[in-house]
Design an enzyme around this catalytic site. Sequence first.
Site, short mmCIF file in Angstrom:
data_model
loop_
_atom_site.label_atom_id
_atom_site.label_comp_id
_atom_site.label_asym_id
_atom_site.label_seq_id
_atom_site.Cartn_x
_atom_site.Cartn_y
_atom_site.Cartn_z
N ASP A 159 0.88 -1.00 0.08
CA ASP A 159 -0.16 -0.12 -0.06
C ASP A 159 0.73 1.29 0.04
OD1 ASP A 159 -1.47 2.24 0.92
OD2 ASP A 159 -2.69 1.15 2.17
N VAL A 160 1.05 2.12 -1.10
CA VAL A 160 2.00 3.20 -1.29
C VAL A 160 1.68 4.34 -0.19
CG1 VAL A 160 2.44 2.48 -3.79
CG2 VAL A 160 0.73 4.19 -2.87
N ASN A 171 2.87 5.59 -10.29
CA ASN A 171 1.40 5.59 -10.78
C ASN A 171 0.13 5.29 -9.94
OD1 ASN A 171 -0.10 4.84 -13.43
ND2 ASN A 171 -0.45 3.16 -12.18
N TYR A 198 -9.37 14.56 -5.92
CA TYR A 198 -8.54 13.93 -7.15
C TYR A 198 -7.72 15.21 -7.61
CZ TYR A 198 -7.03 11.62 -11.34
OH TYR A 198 -6.48 10.74 -12.15
N LYS A 203 -3.79 15.78 -7.94
CA LYS A 203 -2.84 16.02 -9.01
C LYS A 203 -2.12 17.45 -9.20
CE LYS A 203 -3.64 11.80 -10.47
NZ LYS A 203 -2.53 10.53 -10.52
C1 BGC Z 1 -9.19 10.35 -14.56
C2 BGC Z 1 -10.26 9.93 -15.55
C3 BGC Z 1 -10.72 11.07 -16.33
C4 BGC Z 1 -9.59 11.45 -17.10
C5 BGC Z 1 -9.96 12.89 -18.16
C6 BGC Z 1 -8.04 11.11 -15.40
O1 BGC Z 1 -6.88 11.58 -14.58
O2 BGC Z 1 -8.75 9.55 -13.53
O3 BGC Z 1 -11.25 9.51 -14.80
O4 BGC Z 1 -11.46 10.39 -17.58
O5 BGC Z 1 -8.60 12.16 -16.25
O6 BGC Z 1 -10.79 13.64 -17.51
#
Ligand code: BGC
Length: 269
Positions: free
Chosen positions: A67-68, A94, A167, A171
């Site tokens: 588990d990273v 990744n 998310y 990123k």
């Molecule tokens: C997400 C995907 C998405 C894509 C473009 C990715 O980083 O994990 O669910 O389809 O970005 O929006």
Amino acid sequence: MEKKLQDQVAIVTGASSGIGAGVAKSLAAAGATVVINHPVAATKSAAEAVLAEITAEGGKGMTAQCDVSKEADVQKMFADVISAYGTVDILVNNAGLQKDSPFENMTLDQWNFVLGVNLTGQFLCAREAIREFLRRGVDPKRSMAAGKIIHMSSVHEVIPWAGHANYAASKGGVMLLMKSLAQEFAWKKIRINSICPGAIQTPINRQAWDTPEALKSLLTLIPYQRIGEPEDIGKAAVWLASDDSDYVNGTSLFVDGGMTLYPGFTTNG
Ligand code: BGC
């Protein structure tokens, strides 16, 4: 055929499915010995299936459960790999996931889970890789660099994403983690870059492509008019891991069919 990564050791996190599995196969085809990381006991058989595909093609590697987001797990995985193969040349950071929610309903668990894997996981693995690269230094028989890290980011390091704040924040964090590390370690001949995939056909975004209506709507966001394949990312990873990209440091390489080109402005604005 010349194999650009011959006998280099690559750890690919989250390699039991999706983009990670594609990258692991591409690196193996380029001659690397690949460690197929997967998170839990339940993903072991999927990781073994990826390894079986690799060995059937004449490639080499092993699976590694870890588990990273857990420091002790990550340290054990690196120790196991170094004891099996002597060193590590390439880390593909990744492993990543989504726990989507309207923001007002997002739980702290959803926030922490995504940040824990997507950002803390990349920190922990990068730190262990850099420790090993610093210990070994450049070995010209292996590569012109002391080591290479490829962070798997996303178009969402620059495209805001409603309903996916955890998310997108992870990123955005990966982007400056990558650039800060690249600045800190270029002097040591460690090359650190990101790949920013757009929509790649994998389980993470199944709802965006598994009906004709969903796919049609997705394609309005992709000027190049096709969904990506894991192999598109695998080819970019081989290039970033190889000496062909020796002068590339701290770059976010968008592999997205033009998704970041503001396609809504093609006939508007
Ligand atoms: C997400 C995907 C998405 C894509 C473009 C990715 O980083 O994990 O669910 O389809 O970005 O929006």
